[in-house]
Design an enzyme around this catalytic site. Structure first.
Site, mmCIF file in Angstrom:
data_model
loop_
_atom_site.group_PDB
_atom_site.id
_atom_site.type_symbol
_atom_site.label_atom_id
_atom_site.label_comp_id
_atom_site.label_asym_id
_atom_site.label_seq_id
_atom_site.Cartn_x
_atom_site.Cartn_y
_atom_site.Cartn_z
ATOM 1 C CG ASP A 40 -85.189 57.539 -35.661
ATOM 2 O OD1 ASP A 40 -85.135 58.762 -35.873
ATOM 3 O OD2 ASP A 40 -85.173 57.049 -34.516
ATOM 4 C CE LYS A 50 -85.526 58.415 -30.770
ATOM 5 N NZ LYS A 50 -84.650 58.246 -31.932
HETATM 6 P P1 NAP Z 1 -78.113 52.695 -27.813
HETATM 7 O O1 NAP Z 1 -79.482 52.125 -27.938
HETATM 8 O O2 NAP Z 1 -77.577 53.059 -26.488
HETATM 9 O O3 NAP Z 1 -77.099 51.659 -28.545
HETATM 10 C C1 NAP Z 1 -75.700 51.874 -28.482
HETATM 11 C C2 NAP Z 1 -74.975 50.856 -29.381
HETATM 12 O O4 NAP Z 1 -73.575 51.148 -29.326
HETATM 13 C C3 NAP Z 1 -75.148 49.405 -28.937
HETATM 14 O O5 NAP Z 1 -75.099 48.572 -30.065
HETATM 15 C C4 NAP Z 1 -73.911 49.204 -28.054
HETATM 16 O O6 NAP Z 1 -73.495 47.857 -27.934
HETATM 17 C C5 NAP Z 1 -72.881 49.981 -28.835
HETATM 18 N N1 NAP Z 1 -71.768 50.395 -27.976
HETATM 19 C C6 NAP Z 1 -71.766 51.377 -27.031
HETATM 20 N N2 NAP Z 1 -70.560 51.443 -26.431
HETATM 21 C C7 NAP Z 1 -69.783 50.477 -26.990
HETATM 22 C C8 NAP Z 1 -68.443 50.056 -26.801
HETATM 23 N N3 NAP Z 1 -67.641 50.647 -25.906
HETATM 24 N N4 NAP Z 1 -67.977 49.039 -27.569
HETATM 25 C C9 NAP Z 1 -68.773 48.436 -28.498
HETATM 26 N N5 NAP Z 1 -70.058 48.793 -28.721
HETATM 27 C C10 NAP Z 1 -70.556 49.802 -27.981
HETATM 28 O O7 NAP Z 1 -77.993 54.048 -28.697
HETATM 29 P P2 NAP Z 1 -78.797 54.447 -30.026
HETATM 30 O O8 NAP Z 1 -80.004 55.226 -29.648
HETATM 31 O O9 NAP Z 1 -78.952 53.241 -30.875
HETATM 32 O O10 NAP Z 1 -77.793 55.510 -30.692
HETATM 33 C C11 NAP Z 1 -76.533 55.081 -31.199
HETATM 34 C C12 NAP Z 1 -75.817 56.264 -31.863
HETATM 35 O O11 NAP Z 1 -76.591 56.714 -32.983
HETATM 36 C C13 NAP Z 1 -75.649 57.490 -30.967
HETATM 37 O O12 NAP Z 1 -74.375 58.022 -31.185
HETATM 38 C C14 NAP Z 1 -76.715 58.457 -31.452
HETATM 39 O O13 NAP Z 1 -76.339 59.808 -31.265
HETATM 40 C C15 NAP Z 1 -76.760 58.123 -32.932
HETATM 41 N N6 NAP Z 1 -78.071 58.423 -33.555
HETATM 42 C C16 NAP Z 1 -78.084 59.266 -34.630
HETATM 43 C C17 NAP Z 1 -79.292 59.557 -35.246
HETATM 44 C C18 NAP Z 1 -79.315 60.492 -36.430
HETATM 45 O O14 NAP Z 1 -80.387 61.056 -36.721
HETATM 46 N N7 NAP Z 1 -78.218 60.651 -37.145
HETATM 47 C C19 NAP Z 1 -80.496 58.975 -34.785
HETATM 48 C C20 NAP Z 1 -80.436 58.100 -33.681
HETATM 49 C C21 NAP Z 1 -79.206 57.838 -33.083
HETATM 50 P P3 NAP Z 1 -74.028 46.940 -26.707
HETATM 51 O O15 NAP Z 1 -75.383 46.446 -27.113
HETATM 52 O O16 NAP Z 1 -73.015 45.861 -26.620
HETATM 53 O O17 NAP Z 1 -74.071 47.835 -25.482
#
Ligand code: NAP
Length: 282
Positions: free
Chosen positions: A107, A71
């Site tokens: 999004d 993205k």
């Molecule tokens: P990303 O860019 O990888 O961000 C992950 C986030 O989770 C970061 O804030 C990260 O914190 C935090 N995190 C991960 N592991 C952690 C842990 N063990 N303890 C504390 N914080 C933790 O992922 P993303 O693309 O934003 O997606 C995040 C979630 O949203 C996913 O589950 C995805 O499937 C979901 N999502 C859903 C939709 C929908 O349409 N419903 C759309 C997009 C995404 P740090 O910065 O500290 O690593």
């Protein structure tokens, strides 16, 4: 569209891309609306992304969705970015306008449409939002909340620097807070949003007590596997209104479909049931 293609074709570009439910969603709309068109998957590596997007039209596509992990990279490769893509420096939807490749980001639109469908009028009187997480999805959510008139958005993230960076990108009304300040922030929040991957199947749980959350605050989780996350379950048990994350996925697909196939599709209970039945553990 090349002369050889009798109907519009679009696809989702990711790596890996086998897990994507976009073909199920767009395929459902194409068949229920009786439209001629096709929607497929393209597994494209990071190294091949620039070349693929340069030749998207020659490959017979009128546009595409872009998913993880492309993205942000795709944002730098389009000819024009929409305002909402610029706001988050990432794209998830591509289409052509006057021969130029346009990058959009739907999004945030999907996030808001889901809240409106799940809790109509949710933003009335809401002033403060607390967003957990500062990753890719959080950018769209924060921009959408500000766009919906939420005057103050507090962002808490494990890595404080990323929360600070998101606040700086988002501008006025958005501030970073430490994870240790969560209880205080929960007392002020009219809406709590989880955008971290915590609580998702295969990831650690989100260990957070909602005891300090403002009474009546809306709780939503953009994680949709499982559909009812631990956070949503706890919120419901405490009497908070909740909205799950599946609708965001469904609604974010609407603008792209309309661009490519010429009809604005509806997010119906039938579509939701179809995608729900495709989720693991269903
Ligand atoms: P990303 O860019 O990888 O961000 C992950 C986030 O989770 C970061 O804030 C990260 O914190 C935090 N995190 C991960 N592991 C952690 C842990 N063990 N303890 C504390 N914080 C933790 O992922 P993303 O693309 O934003 O997606 C995040 C979630 O949203 C996913 O589950 C995805 O499937 C979901 N999502 C859903 C939709 C929908 O349409 N419903 C759309 C997009 C995404 P740090 O910065 O500290 O690593």
């Amino acid at each position: 569209m090349p002369a050889s293609s009798a109907f519009p074709r679009a696809c989702v570009i990711g790596h890996p891309v086998a897990h994507s439910r976009s073909p199920l969603i767009h395929g459902h709309w194409l068949s229920t609306l009786g439209l001629k068109g096709a929607y497929g998957r393209e597994d494209v590596s990071a190294d091949d992304l620039a070349g693929f997007l340069r030749t998207l039209r020659e490959r017979g596509y009128v546009g595409a969705n872009v998913t993880i992990p492309h993205k942000e990279a795709a944002y730098g490769l389009v000819d024009v970015a929409t305002d909402r893509a610029r706001a988050v420096e990432a794209v998830n939807t591509l289409y052509y306008e006057e021969g130029r490749l346009v990058g959009d980001n739907t999004d945030g639109f999907g996030f808001l449409a889901n809240l409106e469908a799940g809790q109509p009028g949710w933003s009335r009187g809401a002033a403060t939002a607390l967003v957990l997480g500062a990753g890719g999805a959080a950018r769209g959510v924060v921009a959408a909340l500000r766009g919906a008139g939420i005057s103050r958005v507090l962002v808490a993230n494990r890595t404080r620097d990323r929360a600070e960076a998101l606040a700086a990108l988002s501008g006025r009304g958005v501030g970073a807070i430490g994870w240790d300040a969560l209880d205080d922030a929960m007392g002020q929040a009219d809406i709590l949003v989880n955008t971290t991957s915590l609580g998702m199947a295969g990831h650690p749980p989100l260990e957070l007590s909602l005891a300090a959350l403002k009474p009546g605050a809306l709780v939503t989780d953009i994680v949709y596997v499982p559909l009812v996350t631990g956070l949503l379950q706890q919120a419901a048990e405490r009497g908070h209104p909740t909205v799950d994350g599946l609708g965001m996925l469904l609604h974010q697909a609407v603008p792209g479909f309309e661009r490519w196939f010429g009809v604005r599709p509806q997010v119906t209970p039938g579509l939701r049931r179809l995608v729900e039945s495709d989720l693991p553990g269903s």
